[in-house]
Enzyme design. Structure first.
Site, short mmCIF file in Angstrom:
data_model
loop_
_atom_site.label_atom_id
_atom_site.label_comp_id
_atom_site.label_asym_id
_atom_site.label_seq_id
_atom_site.Cartn_x
_atom_site.Cartn_y
_atom_site.Cartn_z
N GLY A 62 0.84 -1.19 0.00
CA GLY A 62 0.00 0.00 0.00
C GLY A 62 0.87 1.23 0.00
N GLY A 63 0.25 2.35 -0.25
CA GLY A 63 0.98 3.61 -0.28
C GLY A 63 1.41 4.05 1.11
N SER A 64 2.22 5.07 1.14
CA SER A 64 2.67 5.67 2.38
C SER A 64 1.48 6.09 3.22
CB SER A 64 3.55 6.88 2.06
OG SER A 64 4.00 7.50 3.24
N SER A 65 1.54 5.83 4.50
CA SER A 65 0.51 6.23 5.48
C SER A 65 -0.84 5.56 5.26
CB SER A 65 0.36 7.76 5.50
OG SER A 65 1.58 8.38 5.85
N SER A 66 -0.83 4.42 4.59
CA SER A 66 -2.08 3.69 4.38
C SER A 66 -2.44 2.80 5.56
CB SER A 66 -2.00 2.84 3.10
OG SER A 66 -0.99 1.85 3.21
N GLY A 67 -1.50 2.57 6.47
CA GLY A 67 -1.78 1.76 7.65
C GLY A 67 -1.11 0.40 7.67
N LYS A 68 -0.19 0.14 6.77
CA LYS A 68 0.46 -1.16 6.68
C LYS A 68 1.20 -1.55 7.95
CE LYS A 68 3.04 0.00 3.29
NZ LYS A 68 2.70 1.43 3.33
N SER A 69 1.97 -0.63 8.50
CA SER A 69 2.78 -0.95 9.68
C SER A 69 1.89 -1.26 10.89
CB SER A 69 3.72 0.21 10.02
OG SER A 69 4.64 0.40 8.96
N ASP A 74 10.86 0.18 4.87
CA ASP A 74 11.49 1.25 5.66
C ASP A 74 12.70 0.71 6.42
OD1 ASP A 74 9.62 3.09 4.78
OD2 ASP A 74 8.38 2.95 6.57
#
Length: 185
Positions: free
Chosen positions: A10-17, A37
């Site tokens: 997913g894109g940056s800041s999509s909630g993956k982490s 990252d």
């Protein structure tokens, strides 16, 4: 054979982490969570300033060079070796190259059982999260929200726009349980 790798794209800041952390809490086995990252943070500073490494433009664009690509290939091969050795992995990635990025993973993974999960988020919501984080170049979230999914094939998709990371993790865990029971029949 049970799933060995879960790839969250997913894109940056999509909630993956956040989903990866919650998966570690809800899945019965011990899962290692590793992110692109992690790779970027491990790189020497000279490769995080553009050129042949990875560069971040003021408008949120991301450019990768040959050195980055070679290190990323080695990183992927290392993660696949860990999975082949028995580790369960949740990989948090951003497929800047869409289908081409997934192809690199597919080629490296070979027959390693993998669950492909698309993590979507409305670009405006991701941009607000990005601003609140303060550790990303403004514009990355909106630029990446759709492009990272182009041509990528998933086993499952979750959307964090209005759904929390724990609920998304539970959806992924339920999918894994369902897949296991289907294979047992």
């Amino acid at each position: 054979m049970n799933t060995q790798v879960i790839v969250l794209n997913g894109g940056s800041s999509s909630g993956k982490s956040a989903i990866a952390r919650d998966l570690q809490a809800v899945l019965p086995e011990a899962w290692l969570s590793l992110s692109v990252d992690t790779l970027v943070d491990a790189m020497p500073a000279r490769l995080t300033a553009g050129g042949d490494g990875i560069g971040f433009a003021d408008d949120g664009g991301v450019a990768v060079g040959q050195d980055f690509m070679e290190l990323q290939d080695a990183w992927i091969a290392g993660l696949v070796a860990m999975a082949r050795a028995g580790a369960h992995l949740v990989v948090d990635d951003v497929f800047l190259g869409g289908a081409g990025s997934q192809r690199r993973w597919l080629d490296a993974l070979g027959d390693v059982p993998t669950l492909w999960v698309g993590v979507r988020c409305d670009p405006a919501v991701a941009a607000r999260r990005e601003a609140a984080r303060g550790d990303r170049v403004t514009g990355m979230a909106e630029r990446q929200a759709d492009v990272v999914h182009r041509g990528v094939h998933y086993d499952l998709e979750v959307d964090t726009t209005d759904t929390g990371s724990l609920d998304c993790a539970r959806t992924i865990a339920a999918h894994l349980r369902s897949s296991r029971s289907d294979r047992a029949d």
